[in-house]
Design a protein around this motif. Structure first.
Motif, PDB file in Angstrom:
ATOM      1  N   PRO A  45     -22.048  20.629  28.041  1.00  0.00           N
ATOM      2  CA  PRO A  45     -21.186  21.795  28.128  1.00  0.00           C
ATOM      3  C   PRO A  45     -21.987  23.048  28.410  1.00  0.00           C
ATOM      4  O   PRO A  45     -23.183  23.111  28.153  1.00  0.00           O
ATOM      5  CB  PRO A  45     -20.574  21.856  26.727  1.00  0.00           C
ATOM      6  CG  PRO A  45     -21.602  21.248  25.845  1.00  0.00           C
ATOM      7  CD  PRO A  45     -22.229  20.160  26.664  1.00  0.00           C
ATOM      8  N   ASN A  49     -19.265  27.043  25.334  1.00  0.00           N
ATOM      9  CA  ASN A  49     -18.383  26.121  24.627  1.00  0.00           C
ATOM     10  C   ASN A  49     -18.652  26.106  23.126  1.00  0.00           C
ATOM     11  O   ASN A  49     -17.761  25.840  22.345  1.00  0.00           O
ATOM     12  CB  ASN A  49     -18.532  24.706  25.185  1.00  0.00           C
ATOM     13  CG  ASN A  49     -17.783  24.542  26.496  1.00  0.00           C
ATOM     14  OD1 ASN A  49     -16.753  25.167  26.712  1.00  0.00           O
ATOM     15  ND2 ASN A  49     -18.331  23.726  27.380  1.00  0.00           N
ATOM     16  N   ASP A 156      -6.929  26.996  23.482  1.00  0.00           N
ATOM     17  CA  ASP A 156      -7.999  27.635  24.255  1.00  0.00           C
ATOM     18  C   ASP A 156      -9.258  27.846  23.442  1.00  0.00           C
ATOM     19  O   ASP A 156     -10.326  28.072  24.004  1.00  0.00           O
ATOM     20  CB  ASP A 156      -7.511  28.983  24.799  1.00  0.00           C
ATOM     21  CG  ASP A 156      -6.413  28.827  25.835  1.00  0.00           C
ATOM     22  OD1 ASP A 156      -6.406  27.793  26.522  1.00  0.00           O
ATOM     23  OD2 ASP A 156      -5.560  29.729  25.938  1.00  0.00           O
ATOM     24  N   GLY A 157      -9.149  27.822  22.118  1.00  0.00           N
ATOM     25  CA  GLY A 157     -10.323  28.000  21.285  1.00  0.00           C
ATOM     26  C   GLY A 157     -10.177  29.160  20.329  1.00  0.00           C
ATOM     27  O   GLY A 157      -9.084  29.448  19.816  1.00  0.00           O
ATOM     28  N   SER A 170     -14.489  30.951  22.653  1.00  0.00           N
ATOM     29  CA  SER A 170     -15.334  29.778  22.438  1.00  0.00           C
ATOM     30  C   SER A 170     -14.502  28.583  21.998  1.00  0.00           C
ATOM     31  O   SER A 170     -13.572  28.710  21.201  1.00  0.00           O
ATOM     32  CB  SER A 170     -16.388  30.084  21.373  1.00  0.00           C
ATOM     33  OG  SER A 170     -17.172  28.946  21.101  1.00  0.00           O
ATOM     34  N   LYS A 171     -14.844  27.411  22.529  1.00  0.00           N
ATOM     35  CA  LYS A 171     -14.180  26.183  22.112  1.00  0.00           C
ATOM     36  C   LYS A 171     -14.507  25.842  20.660  1.00  0.00           C
ATOM     37  O   LYS A 171     -13.665  25.389  19.901  1.00  0.00           O
ATOM     38  CB  LYS A 171     -14.600  25.026  23.023  1.00  0.00           C
ATOM     39  CG  LYS A 171     -14.101  25.138  24.459  1.00  0.00           C
ATOM     40  CD  LYS A 171     -12.598  25.016  24.539  1.00  0.00           C
ATOM     41  CE  LYS A 171     -12.124  24.996  25.982  1.00  0.00           C
ATOM     42  NZ  LYS A 171     -10.637  24.941  26.067  1.00  0.00           N
ATOM     43  N   ILE A 172     -15.768  26.072  20.271  1.00  0.00           N
ATOM     44  CA  ILE A 172     -16.229  25.743  18.919  1.00  0.00           C
ATOM     45  C   ILE A 172     -17.045  26.922  18.394  1.00  0.00           C
ATOM     46  O   ILE A 172     -17.941  27.422  19.081  1.00  0.00           O
ATOM     47  CB  ILE A 172     -17.095  24.471  18.911  1.00  0.00           C
ATOM     48  CG1 ILE A 172     -16.277  23.260  19.393  1.00  0.00           C
ATOM     49  CG2 ILE A 172     -17.667  24.198  17.518  1.00  0.00           C
ATOM     50  CD1 ILE A 172     -17.128  22.028  19.663  1.00  0.00           C
ATOM     51  N   ARG A 308     -11.545  24.286  15.067  1.00  0.00           N
ATOM     52  CA  ARG A 308     -12.377  24.977  16.045  1.00  0.00           C
ATOM     53  C   ARG A 308     -13.505  25.788  15.413  1.00  0.00           C
ATOM     54  O   ARG A 308     -14.400  26.238  16.103  1.00  0.00           O
ATOM     55  CB  ARG A 308     -11.519  25.923  16.895  1.00  0.00           C
ATOM     56  CG  ARG A 308     -10.444  25.235  17.737  1.00  0.00           C
ATOM     57  CD  ARG A 308     -11.050  24.387  18.825  1.00  0.00           C
ATOM     58  NE  ARG A 308     -10.044  23.884  19.748  1.00  0.00           N
ATOM     59  CZ  ARG A 308     -10.319  23.111  20.790  1.00  0.00           C
ATOM     60  NH1 ARG A 308     -11.566  22.735  21.017  1.00  0.00           N
ATOM     61  NH2 ARG A 308      -9.352  22.698  21.584  1.00  0.00           N
ATOM     62  N   ALA A 345     -18.709  16.830  21.275  1.00  0.00           N
ATOM     63  CA  ALA A 345     -18.764  17.988  22.173  1.00  0.00           C
ATOM     64  C   ALA A 345     -19.544  17.723  23.454  1.00  0.00           C
ATOM     65  O   ALA A 345     -19.558  18.560  24.349  1.00  0.00           O
ATOM     66  CB  ALA A 345     -19.405  19.169  21.443  1.00  0.00           C
ATOM     67  N   GLY A 349     -15.258  18.768  27.260  1.00  0.00           N
ATOM     68  CA  GLY A 349     -13.808  18.874  27.300  1.00  0.00           C
ATOM     69  C   GLY A 349     -13.138  18.041  26.234  1.00  0.00           C
ATOM     70  O   GLY A 349     -11.998  17.627  26.396  1.00  0.00           O
ATOM     71  N   ALA A 352      -9.153  18.780  20.756  1.00  0.00           N
ATOM     72  CA  ALA A 352      -9.290  19.404  19.449  1.00  0.00           C
ATOM     73  C   ALA A 352      -9.320  18.361  18.341  1.00  0.00           C
ATOM     74  O   ALA A 352     -10.022  18.520  17.344  1.00  0.00           O
ATOM     75  CB  ALA A 352      -8.145  20.386  19.218  1.00  0.00           C
TER      76      ALA A 352
END
Length: 427
Positions: A45, A49, A156-157, A170-172, A308, A345, A349, A352
């Motif tokens: 990623p 991300n 979306d995060g 941010s995703k995480i 997340r 991760a 992609g 969740a």
């Protein structure tokens, strides 16, 4: 000051610690996430991300562990540079196992003394942070990046807004932002609890070489205790813990800090006083001691309900230093979280649900470890800070000798940790 009567006639006990030799075990090597992810063609990623908030021990160790597993992360640090203040951290064998796993242990071992031949060393905080940061790609750490707010954005995060107006989706998000963590507060955690005593810490300097044997020296009084331990051939770490009803106003004058520390132990053993007097004024700090007990069913989880955001280190489980496990547990968190999160991760992609499951697994594994340690550290602190003369006599004659010499007391430093081989695609 509530301590006046107990300081004037301290009735001291002076002893040195004795710890059992570490039990060695063969290392197993943990393969990078790229090698164990479900999709062999998944690409790493982008750093956006995963965002780690805080460039302390937990934040930098997590970033490094993830990188060795083939997963990039960006680190936000509110300061203009890595933390230069503070004194040293005592790392036991569990901390060194993690540093071995992320590939920096031998570099640090070469600089610091091994205490009584055991895998216990006091390491300068500044040097530990610099060493971890040096293994990350340039630009990984974004300085002067103080968090202003955090908000969930559904699938979306998570949206991070910084004090300078920047916004990061941010995703995480991994919260490693310390004892007074805004992220922990956002997740519903209570403020850390002041435990009723404070600590002075300092780092003495001996340009021509310090004169002490590599062992921990403890001195116990009534409501006051102190200790010192050689860190390197030229530096010695020392501390004083003392009872106080409330933390009181913060003192920023370095001369006043050192003067107050010396006054607390006036008349105590000359070795301790010599170490303190050999300490530059700017190398003395005073902090209130706090903790947070993660009661089952009452405390929030380490990860958010949206799966997340997750916490590590002092942001999740601040503990008193009575077992020397604050930094060690932060390092353990880092490698366990990275091991759980990296496969989820690695594709960039992951849904969740997959990420949340990884976070929940980390939370379950670590809660069973950190809750008992936090409670035990708090109880030990209460025990050794007694003020009653009769109780102190029993403590010094019976309790303390067993605490500092019995091997089982140090079983909490046992920790299984695999070596992490660097990911082949890492530059």
């Amino acid at each position: 000051m509530a301590l006046a009567t107990s300081i004037s006639s301290p009735q001291l006990r002076h002893c040195s610690s004795s710890v059992p030799p570490p039990r060695r075990r063969p290392w197993r090597r943990l393969r990078p996430a790229a090698a164990v992810a479900a999709s062999a063609t998944a690409t790493p990623p982008s750093e956006g991300n995963i965002v780690i908030v805080g460039a302390g021990v937990a934040g930098l160790a997590t970033a490094l562990a993830l990188r060795r597993l083939g997963v990039g992360a960006a680190v936000l640090e509110q300061g203009e540079a890595l933390r230069a203040g503070g004194t040293s951290l005592t790392l036991f064998k569990n901390g060194w196992r993690v540093l071995d796993a992320v590939g920096v242990a031998d570099e640090l071992r070469a600089k610091y003394l091994r205490i009584q031949g055991q895998e216990v060393r006091a390491v300068e905080r500044r040097v530990l942070l610099e060493t971890l940061a040096s293994k990350l790609p340039p630009g990984t750490i974004s300085f002067s990046s103080k968090l202003k707010s955090i908000a969930e954005q559904g699938p979306d995060g998570t949206l991070l807004e910084l004090e300078d107006g920047r916004q990061i989706l941010s995703k995480i998000v991994i919260g490693c932002d310390g004892v007074n963590s805004p992220i922990a507060r956002w997740m519903g955690f209570s403020e850390p609890r002041y435990v009723g005593h404070m600590a002075f810490r300092g780092l003495a300097e001996y340009a021509d070489g310090q004169p002490f044997e590599p062992k921990v020296n403890y001195i116990y009084g009534r409501g006051v205790r102190a200790g010192f331990v050689p860190v390197s051939p030229t530096k010695v770490y020392w501390f004083i813990c003392f009872n106080r009803q409330d933390p009181g106003p913060k003192i920023t004058d370095p001369v006043a800090l050192k003067s107050e520390a010396l006054e607390l132990v006036r008349g105590w053993p000359s070795d301790l006083l010599a170490v303190m007097r050999s300490t530059p004024e700017g190398a003395v700090v005073r902090t209130p001691l706090v903790d947070r007990w993660l009661w089952p069913g009452l405390a929030p989880g380490a990860s958010s309900r949206g799966g997340r955001v997750v916490l590590a280190g002092d942001a999740w489980h601040p503990m008193t230093p009575n077992l020397g496990q604050g930094a060690c547990c932060a390092l353990e968190d880092a490698v366990v979280l990275a091991r759980r999160l990296a496969p989820a991760a690695a594709g960039g992609g992951a849904g969740a649900g997959v990420v949340e499951a990884a976070m929940r697994a980390y939370e379950t594994e670590r809660w069973a470890r950190v809750f008992p340690l936090t409670a035990r550290a708090g109880l030990v602190g209460a025990l050794v800070q007694w003020e009653n003369p009769a109780v102190c006599a029993a403590r010094d004659g019976v309790v303390i000798p067993r605490l500092v010499r019995l091997g089982p007391f140090l079983e909490h430093t046992n920790f299984e940790c695999d070596l992490i081989e660097p990911a082949p695609q890492s530059p």
